[in-house]
Design a protein around this motif. Structure first.
Motif, short mmCIF file in Angstrom:
data_model
loop_
_atom_site.label_atom_id
_atom_site.label_comp_id
_atom_site.label_asym_id
_atom_site.label_seq_id
_atom_site.Cartn_x
_atom_site.Cartn_y
_atom_site.Cartn_z
N ASP A 211 -38.89 -39.39 30.13
CA ASP A 211 -39.76 -39.15 28.96
C ASP A 211 -39.85 -37.68 28.60
OD1 ASP A 211 -40.34 -41.87 28.92
OD2 ASP A 211 -42.18 -41.63 30.10
N LEU A 212 -39.23 -36.82 29.42
CA LEU A 212 -39.30 -35.38 29.17
C LEU A 212 -38.33 -34.97 28.06
CD1 LEU A 212 -39.39 -34.14 32.86
CD2 LEU A 212 -41.28 -34.11 31.22
N PRO A 213 -38.62 -33.87 27.36
CA PRO A 213 -37.68 -33.36 26.37
C PRO A 213 -36.34 -33.00 27.02
CG PRO A 213 -39.82 -32.32 26.13
CD PRO A 213 -39.85 -33.11 27.41
N ARG A 214 -35.31 -33.01 26.21
CA ARG A 214 -33.94 -32.83 26.70
C ARG A 214 -33.76 -31.53 27.50
NH1 ARG A 214 -29.29 -30.42 25.56
NH2 ARG A 214 -27.36 -31.56 25.98
N THR A 215 -34.30 -30.40 27.01
CA THR A 215 -34.06 -29.13 27.70
C THR A 215 -34.66 -29.13 29.11
OG1 THR A 215 -36.01 -28.12 26.68
CG2 THR A 215 -33.87 -27.75 25.60
N LEU A 216 -35.79 -29.78 29.30
CA LEU A 216 -36.38 -29.86 30.64
C LEU A 216 -35.52 -30.72 31.56
CD1 LEU A 216 -38.83 -28.90 28.88
CD2 LEU A 216 -40.27 -30.03 30.54
N ARG A 217 -35.05 -31.86 31.04
CA ARG A 217 -34.19 -32.73 31.85
C ARG A 217 -32.90 -32.01 32.24
NH1 ARG A 217 -34.95 -36.22 27.58
NH2 ARG A 217 -32.69 -36.34 27.31
N ARG B 51 -36.06 -26.56 20.30
CA ARG B 51 -34.91 -26.88 21.15
C ARG B 51 -34.65 -25.84 22.24
NH1 ARG B 51 -30.32 -28.92 17.16
NH2 ARG B 51 -31.13 -27.31 15.88
N ARG B 52 -35.70 -25.17 22.65
CA ARG B 52 -35.62 -24.22 23.75
C ARG B 52 -36.57 -24.65 24.86
NH1 ARG B 52 -35.42 -18.66 20.44
NH2 ARG B 52 -33.17 -18.34 20.61
N GLY C 18 -42.56 -17.51 28.11
CA GLY C 18 -41.36 -17.17 27.36
C GLY C 18 -40.48 -18.39 27.19
N TRP C 19 -39.19 -18.14 26.97
CA TRP C 19 -38.25 -19.22 26.73
C TRP C 19 -36.91 -18.89 27.35
CZ3 TRP C 19 -34.00 -17.47 24.19
CH2 TRP C 19 -34.14 -16.36 23.37
N LEU C 20 -36.12 -19.96 27.53
CA LEU C 20 -34.74 -19.84 28.03
C LEU C 20 -33.84 -20.72 27.17
CD1 LEU C 20 -35.33 -20.42 31.86
CD2 LEU C 20 -34.98 -18.22 30.71
N ASP C 21 -32.61 -20.25 26.97
CA ASP C 21 -31.58 -21.10 26.39
C ASP C 21 -30.92 -21.83 27.55
OD1 ASP C 21 -31.72 -20.63 23.61
OD2 ASP C 21 -30.70 -18.71 23.86
#
Length: 182
Positions: free
Chosen positions: A20-26, A156-157, A177-180
């Motif tokens: 159920d997690l967003p794609r970037t976390l998975r 999408r980050r 913050g964020w990561l790609d």
């Protein structure tokens, strides 16, 4: 993931909710082996003597804004993370024990209970302290009630927000913050 591959740590801890997690976390939490990610970070630190001492003992990042490089080496039973900010690495080791995500940061080992909570249009992973040991000695978990980390996705980050404050000490650190991850 092949049938013989070990189950990643986060999937072990969130078996019914991981998908159920967003794609970037998975993606970030399912990759095996060594991976490096780059992004931006903002770090605020506490100013008191005890805040600085705790930050030193756990190797918390220095204050400021800029680039962050995160190196994750995922093995079958643990992960090694290095969060590199301003040329200094905050290194940790993560593993699963008794239903908790354990993380060793310097002289302190935390046991985090992970949960999936809604945030905006998606879900987030929330880390809450369930147990703490410093130099092997247990500390009262209630001292760490206001140590909370959240991972989520926006634009999408992969995004992170870590806030740590303690009674009688005040803020230890707040970094976000964020990561790609592509």
């Amino acid at each position: 993931m092949s049938a013989s591959a070990p189950t990643p740590l986060y999937r072990q801890l969130l078996p019914a909710r991981f998908d159920d997690l967003p794609r970037t976390l998975r993606v970030l939490h399912e990759r095996a082996g060594f991976h490096r990610y780059r992004g931006k970070v903002e770090v605020e630190r506490g100013h008191g003597v005890f805040s600085r001492l705790f930050a030193w003992a756990t190797r918390l990042p220095v204050a400021g804004r800029g680039t962050i490089d995160v190196e994750i080496d995922s093995g079958p039973h643990h992960e090694r993370w290095a969060r590199i900010i301003k040329g200094r690495a905050m290194r940790s080791r993560l593993w699963v024990d008794d239903g908790l995500l354990c993380e060793r940061l310097g002289l302190v080992t935390f046991g985090f209970r992970l949960d999936v909570e809604p945030l905006g249009a998606g879900n987030s992973i929330v880390w809450r302290v369930a147990k703490v040991r410093a130099l092997g000695a247990p500390l009262p978990p209630r001292w760490f009630d206001e140590v909370i980390a959240r991972e989520y996705e926006r634009d999408r980050r992969y995004r992170f927000d870590v806030f740590a404050t303690m009674p009688w000490i005040g803020r230890l650190v707040h970094y976000r913050g964020w990561l790609d991850v592509e």
